[in-house]
Write a protein that holds these residues in place. Structure first.
Motif, PDB file in Angstrom:
ATOM      1  N   VAL A 175       0.871  -1.172   0.000  1.00  0.00           N
ATOM      2  CA  VAL A 175       0.000   0.000   0.000  1.00  0.00           C
ATOM      3  C   VAL A 175       0.911   1.225   0.000  1.00  0.00           C
ATOM      4  CG1 VAL A 175      -1.686   1.338   1.301  1.00  0.00           C
ATOM      5  CG2 VAL A 175      -1.911  -1.147   1.152  1.00  0.00           C
ATOM      6  N   LEU A 214      -8.388   0.761   3.560  1.00  0.00           N
ATOM      7  CA  LEU A 214      -7.870   0.100   2.370  1.00  0.00           C
ATOM      8  C   LEU A 214      -7.153  -1.199   2.741  1.00  0.00           C
ATOM      9  CD1 LEU A 214      -7.179  -0.052  -0.629  1.00  0.00           C
ATOM     10  CD2 LEU A 214      -5.273   1.523  -0.198  1.00  0.00           C
ATOM     11  N   ILE A 218      -8.070  -5.058   1.592  1.00  0.00           N
ATOM     12  CA  ILE A 218      -7.117  -5.934   0.911  1.00  0.00           C
ATOM     13  C   ILE A 218      -7.016  -7.288   1.606  1.00  0.00           C
ATOM     14  CG2 ILE A 218      -4.639  -6.253   0.446  1.00  0.00           C
ATOM     15  CD1 ILE A 218      -4.517  -3.236  -0.175  1.00  0.00           C
ATOM     16  N   ILE A 227      -4.692  -8.486  -4.349  1.00  0.00           N
ATOM     17  CA  ILE A 227      -4.433  -7.084  -4.690  1.00  0.00           C
ATOM     18  C   ILE A 227      -2.953  -6.870  -4.421  1.00  0.00           C
ATOM     19  CG2 ILE A 227      -4.919  -4.686  -4.114  1.00  0.00           C
ATOM     20  CD1 ILE A 227      -7.756  -5.596  -3.345  1.00  0.00           C
ATOM     21  N   ALA A 230      -1.380  -1.027  -4.278  1.00  0.00           N
ATOM     22  CA  ALA A 230      -2.440  -0.023  -4.218  1.00  0.00           C
ATOM     23  C   ALA A 230      -1.828   1.329  -3.904  1.00  0.00           C
ATOM     24  CB  ALA A 230      -3.473  -0.390  -3.149  1.00  0.00           C
TER      25      ALA A 230
END
Length: 247
Positions: A175, A214, A218, A227, A230
């Motif tokens: 992330v 977020l 995930i 994922i 990001a």
């Protein structure tokens, strides 16, 4: 009950992630350097089962000892959030403070490796690792030299870890936030609150909760979904150094 292990949980994104994952039904191992803050967080998270670890990710021996001493209910780790990290100073490379360089490389890169190496033997099929990177790992900007380099290392480590851990069925994601309002700028500018505040002047930055939500999304995807990366910006930001500021 699944266990999430979060570093840098005493403030900012780490703290917000602990709250988000507790709401999603995880029990938690929360790690950081400031025990009193972690104890306050435990009270806020009740009745979620929580175990506190106090160490600096830069201290490999301390990391290994802390993880080795996990009590039985927390010994299997399902999710690892490598959130701990730091930024110190902004200066041209020829004027940089070597102590700042070492703090960033030791915390952002070596610390991530130390924690991952210690925790991975406790993680099985279906495990998930999330590494906190930054837009600085994708885009260079003036005076960001070593911080940008450290976060570029996080991005590449994430990609190689994903390959290395594929045979074990462990997913790995990065992330990479843009502008987030936490203690980050105050630490980077060594307590200069006015300079830290100027970073967010005329902008509505992201908040720690935005990143935590977020991360929660995930790590709760179905087992067949990965994922991988990001990048998340506030609406007023389009790139590392491209920000729309209101008067």
């Amino acid at each position: 009950m699944k266990t999430a292990f979060i570093t840098g949980a005493s403030s900012g994104i780490g703290r917000a992630t602990a709250i988000a994952l507790a709401k999603s039904g995880f029990q938690l191992v929360i790690a950081g350097r400031r025990r009193e803050r972690l104890e306050t967080l435990v009270q806020e998270l009740a009745p979620t089962p929580v175990h506190i670890l106090t160490f600096d990710v830069r201290d490999r021996a301390a990391v290994e000892a802390a993880v080795a001493g996990l009590p039985a209910p927390f010994q299997h780790v399902d999710v690892l959030i490598n959130n701990a990290g730091n930024a110190h100073g902004m200066a041209p490379v020829q004027e940089g403070d070597v102590a700042d360089w070492e703090a960033m490389l030791d915390g952002n890169v070596k610390g991530l490796l130390y924690v991952s190496r210690a925790v991975l033997p406790r993680m099985g099929e279906g495990g998930f690792i999330v590494n906190l990177g930054s837009i600085a790992g994708y885009e260079a900007y003036a005076n960001g030299n070593v911080y940008c380099a450290s976060k570029a290392a996080v991005a590449m480590l994430t990609r190689t870890m994903r390959i290395d851990l594929l045979p074990r069925g462990i997913r790995v994601a990065e992330v990479a936030p843009g502008m987030v309002e936490t203690e980050f700028s105050a630490v980077r500018f060594k307590g200069d609150e006015e300079r830290a505040a100027s970073v967010y002047k005329g902008v509505q930055p992201l908040q720690a909760q935005d990143i935590a939500e977020l991360i929660q999304f995930i790590v709760t995807r179905p087992p067949h979904v990965q994922i991988a990366e990001a990048v998340i910006f506030p609406a007023a930001q389009a790139a590392a150094a491209t920000v729309r500021r209101q008067p």
